[in-house]
Design a protein around this motif. Structure first.
Motif, PDB file in Angstrom:
ATOM      1  N   ALA A 140      43.213  45.476  38.873  1.00 45.25           N
ATOM      2  CA  ALA A 140      43.649  44.090  38.780  1.00 45.25           C
ATOM      3  C   ALA A 140      45.165  44.125  38.654  1.00 45.25           C
ATOM      4  CB  ALA A 140      43.012  43.405  37.580  1.00 45.25           C
ATOM      5  N   HIS A 141      45.819  42.988  38.867  1.00 44.77           N
ATOM      6  CA  HIS A 141      47.278  42.969  38.830  1.00 44.77           C
ATOM      7  C   HIS A 141      47.779  41.738  38.103  1.00 44.77           C
ATOM      8  CE1 HIS A 141      46.281  45.633  42.226  1.00 44.77           C
ATOM      9  NE2 HIS A 141      47.358  46.291  41.829  1.00 44.77           N
ATOM     10  N   LEU A 142      48.741  41.941  37.229  1.00 45.96           N
ATOM     11  CA  LEU A 142      49.390  40.858  36.496  1.00 45.96           C
ATOM     12  C   LEU A 142      50.752  40.570  37.108  1.00 45.96           C
ATOM     13  CD1 LEU A 142      48.670  41.655  32.733  1.00 45.96           C
ATOM     14  CD2 LEU A 142      48.065  39.536  33.939  1.00 45.96           C
ATOM     15  N   ILE A 143      51.082  39.281  37.208  1.00 42.87           N
ATOM     16  CA  ILE A 143      52.365  38.849  37.755  1.00 42.87           C
ATOM     17  C   ILE A 143      53.007  37.879  36.775  1.00 42.87           C
ATOM     18  CG2 ILE A 143      53.539  37.825  39.724  1.00 42.87           C
ATOM     19  CD1 ILE A 143      50.866  38.158  41.286  1.00 42.87           C
ATOM     20  N   ALA A 144      54.220  38.179  36.350  1.00 44.56           N
ATOM     21  CA  ALA A 144      54.976  37.245  35.527  1.00 44.56           C
ATOM     22  C   ALA A 144      55.647  36.222  36.444  1.00 44.56           C
ATOM     23  CB  ALA A 144      56.021  37.988  34.703  1.00 44.56           C
ATOM     24  N   VAL A 145      55.416  34.952  36.163  1.00 46.33           N
ATOM     25  CA  VAL A 145      56.019  33.868  36.936  1.00 46.33           C
ATOM     26  C   VAL A 145      56.614  32.866  35.954  1.00 46.33           C
ATOM     27  CG1 VAL A 145      54.408  34.137  38.869  1.00 46.33           C
ATOM     28  CG2 VAL A 145      53.848  32.562  37.009  1.00 46.33           C
ATOM     29  N   ASP A 146      57.376  31.927  36.485  1.00 46.10           N
ATOM     30  CA  ASP A 146      57.891  30.864  35.628  1.00 46.10           C
ATOM     31  C   ASP A 146      56.718  30.137  34.985  1.00 46.10           C
ATOM     32  OD1 ASP A 146      60.455  31.497  36.350  1.00 46.10           O
ATOM     33  OD2 ASP A 146      60.645  29.897  37.843  1.00 46.10           O
ATOM     34  N   GLY A 147      56.705  30.078  33.689  1.00 44.54           N
ATOM     35  CA  GLY A 147      55.629  29.372  32.988  1.00 44.54           C
ATOM     36  C   GLY A 147      54.495  30.247  32.528  1.00 44.54           C
ATOM     37  N   GLY A 148      54.562  31.554  32.750  1.00 44.28           N
ATOM     38  CA  GLY A 148      53.501  32.403  32.219  1.00 44.28           C
ATOM     39  C   GLY A 148      53.111  33.551  33.104  1.00 44.28           C
ATOM     40  N   LEU A 149      51.804  33.809  33.180  1.00 47.87           N
ATOM     41  CA  LEU A 149      51.272  34.957  33.893  1.00 47.87           C
ATOM     42  C   LEU A 149      50.179  34.539  34.867  1.00 47.87           C
ATOM     43  CD1 LEU A 149      50.697  37.692  31.143  1.00 47.87           C
ATOM     44  CD2 LEU A 149      52.380  37.791  32.992  1.00 47.87           C
ATOM     45  N   VAL A 150      50.090  35.276  35.960  1.00 47.94           N
ATOM     46  CA  VAL A 150      49.028  35.132  36.952  1.00 47.94           C
ATOM     47  C   VAL A 150      48.314  36.475  37.052  1.00 47.94           C
ATOM     48  CG1 VAL A 150      48.545  34.776  39.409  1.00 47.94           C
ATOM     49  CG2 VAL A 150      50.253  33.353  38.244  1.00 47.94           C
TER      50      VAL A 150
END
Length: 223
Positions: free
Chosen positions: A18-28
């Motif tokens: 699985a993969h986590l992505i930091a974006v504006d407003g939190g995580l995907v």
């Protein structure tokens, strides 16, 4: 867990990623791995310096239970919305059974289960994923509704799911025993080769962290 790009982490969950992505407003989160591993995913969230409640979106690549196994529990724990392609949604939501084809899937089906979960955002092709800066790319073949995702920063980070694999130093199409349409799957890898990205992350196989699109173009050139 390992960092594969700025604000992007690869999480090993048995034989799947699985993969986590930091974006504006939190995580995907891209995919959730096999069932029973929600604590591993939540520990990965906190290891990035975020809170569990920062995880606001799950982008699903496809309906197979090794990618959706923890989805229902994760959704309950975080309230994250779920994004998937229309063709795979009925299976993810439990409205239709998981199709089983080929000997390998018949043998593993009794052990590979995923609790149904609602899908909040239903996509039907290429375009916005519902998360700013992340585009959805329809890559059918492995399943009819398979999606890949392209993070449009840092030279491009492709999340190929099971549309492609990385094995023995080569990009390959999804494995024949678990792929519903081999012709479509081959065309999907070639479609990905037309994009621009520096990093490619896979559902199976370690991420390629530099010059990744060249590896896809080598696949396309092989015919």
């Amino acid at each position: 867990m390992r960092k594969i790009s700025d604000g992007v982490w690869e999480i090993g969950i048995g034989y799947v990623h699985a993969h986590l992505i930091a974006v504006d407003g939190g995580l995907v989160l891209v995919d959730t791995g096999i069932a029973g591993r929600v604590e591993r995913l939540l520990a990965a969230v906190t290891a990035t310096g975020h809170r569990v409640e920062d995880l606001h979106t799950v982008l699903l690549t496809h309906r197979h239970p090794d990618h959706t196994g923890t989805l229902a529990e994760l959704r309950r724990r975080t309230g994250a919305r779920v994004v998937a392609h229309a063709a795979d949604v009925p299976v993810i939501q439990g409205e239709r059974p998981q199709p089983v084809h080929g000997l390998l899937m018949r043998l593993t089906a009794p052990f590979m289960k995923a609790e149904p979960a609602p899908v909040d955002v239903v996509l039907d092709g290429d375009g916005p994923s519902g998360v700013p800066g992340i585009a959805a790319v329809h890559t059918p073949g492995h399943t009819p509704g398979h999606l890949s995702y392209l993070l449009e920063r840092d030279g491009g980070v492709l999340f190929a799911g099971d549309a492609a694999t990385w094995l023995f130093g080569r990009v390959r199409s999804s494995p024949k025993p678990v792929t519903e349409d081999r012709v479509a799957a081959d065309l999907s890898v070639k479609k990905l080769a037309t994009l621009d990205f520096r990093v490619a992350a896979f559902g199976h196989g370690r991420a390629v962290t530099g010059g990744a699109v060249d590896r896809f173009r080598e696949y396309a050139a092989r015919g």
